[in-house]
Scaffold this motif. Structure first.
Motif, short mmCIF file in Angstrom:
data_model
loop_
_atom_site.label_atom_id
_atom_site.label_comp_id
_atom_site.label_asym_id
_atom_site.label_seq_id
_atom_site.Cartn_x
_atom_site.Cartn_y
_atom_site.Cartn_z
N LYS A 80 -10.32 -7.87 5.83
CA LYS A 80 -9.13 -7.02 5.75
C LYS A 80 -8.07 -7.77 4.95
CE LYS A 80 -9.58 -4.45 10.04
NZ LYS A 80 -8.88 -4.02 11.25
N LYS A 81 -7.38 -7.07 4.10
CA LYS A 81 -6.27 -7.67 3.37
C LYS A 81 -5.00 -7.45 4.19
CE LYS A 81 -8.20 -7.70 -1.17
NZ LYS A 81 -7.97 -7.51 -2.58
N THR A 82 -4.99 -8.09 5.34
CA THR A 82 -3.88 -7.97 6.28
C THR A 82 -3.42 -9.37 6.65
OG1 THR A 82 -4.76 -5.90 7.15
CG2 THR A 82 -3.18 -7.06 8.53
N ASN A 113 -1.71 -5.23 3.66
CA ASN A 113 -0.83 -5.01 4.81
C ASN A 113 -0.21 -6.32 5.25
OD1 ASN A 113 -1.41 -2.14 5.40
ND2 ASN A 113 -3.47 -2.92 5.75
N GLU A 162 -13.01 -10.38 8.77
CA GLU A 162 -13.28 -8.95 8.75
C GLU A 162 -13.04 -8.33 7.38
OE1 GLU A 162 -11.06 -6.96 11.82
OE2 GLU A 162 -11.54 -8.52 13.27
N ASP A 201 -3.47 -2.25 13.73
CA ASP A 201 -4.21 -0.99 13.65
C ASP A 201 -3.38 0.10 12.99
OD1 ASP A 201 -6.41 -2.14 14.86
OD2 ASP A 201 -5.95 -1.35 16.85
N ASN A 241 -4.86 1.87 6.03
CA ASN A 241 -5.84 1.47 5.02
C ASN A 241 -5.22 1.20 3.67
OD1 ASN A 241 -8.06 1.69 6.77
ND2 ASN A 241 -8.10 3.90 6.49
N ASP A 245 -3.95 -1.05 0.43
CA ASP A 245 -4.62 -2.16 -0.27
C ASP A 245 -4.28 -3.50 0.38
OD1 ASP A 245 -5.74 -0.41 -2.11
OD2 ASP A 245 -4.17 -0.73 -3.60
N LEU A 289 -8.86 -11.82 10.78
CA LEU A 289 -8.69 -10.72 9.82
C LEU A 289 -9.39 -11.03 8.50
CD1 LEU A 289 -4.94 -9.94 10.49
CD2 LEU A 289 -6.85 -8.40 10.95
N LYS A 290 -9.34 -12.28 8.08
CA LYS A 290 -10.00 -12.68 6.83
C LYS A 290 -11.52 -12.52 6.96
CE LYS A 290 -9.99 -16.37 3.43
NZ LYS A 290 -9.49 -17.69 3.08
#
Length: 135
Positions: A117-119, A88, A115, A80, A84, A86, A112-113
């Motif tokens: 998110k590029k995390t 993480n 969702e 969290d 934000n 590009d 995460l994928k």
């Protein structure tokens, strides 16, 4: 504070440091482009600037442990806090990882994928990190 256990270190950014960071990220199989890009006459939505200097935003957090004792609340809090950008990356470091931790991290990455998110969350040992940086 002189003699403090914890000190802040400042590192100069050199071409060699950039190469080492990019090599480390490639070893971790994480796609983050580190470094400034220079482009001429790039068409944007409503303009074509003569020169564009940019860099993708990214965050890399490290969590270090002396044993394999990572818990979901802490990992979720770090994710969290990454924000934000590009891309993480959360790197979990410890001397040795149990199979359960690796399975949990794989599940976290899958969630995460989904969702979008590029995390990324990766597990590496201190020894592996030193070896990657020593190349």
């Amino acid at each position: 504070i002189s003699g403090s256990l914890y000190t802040r270190a400042s590192y100069g950014y050199t071409a060699d440091n950039r190469r080492k960071i990019n090599d480390l990220l490639a070893s971790l199989e994480v796609s983050i482009e580190v470094g400034v890009r220079f482009n001429q006459q790039v068409k944007e939505k409503k303009s074509i600037p003569d020169l564009c200097i940019n860099q993708r935003s990214f965050n890399i957090f490290f969590e270090n442990k002396l044993s394999d004792w990572f818990h979901n609340g802490q990992i979720d809090g770090h994710i969290d806090a990454l924000g934000n950008a590009d891309v993480n990356l959360l790197v979990l470091l410890c001397p040795d990882f149990k199979t359960e931790t690796k399975i949990a991290v794989e599940a976290k990455n899958k969630a995460l994928k989904q969702e979008l998110k590029k995390t990324y969350v990766v597990c590496i040992t201190y020894e592996d990190l030193v070896n990657m940086l020593s190349k």
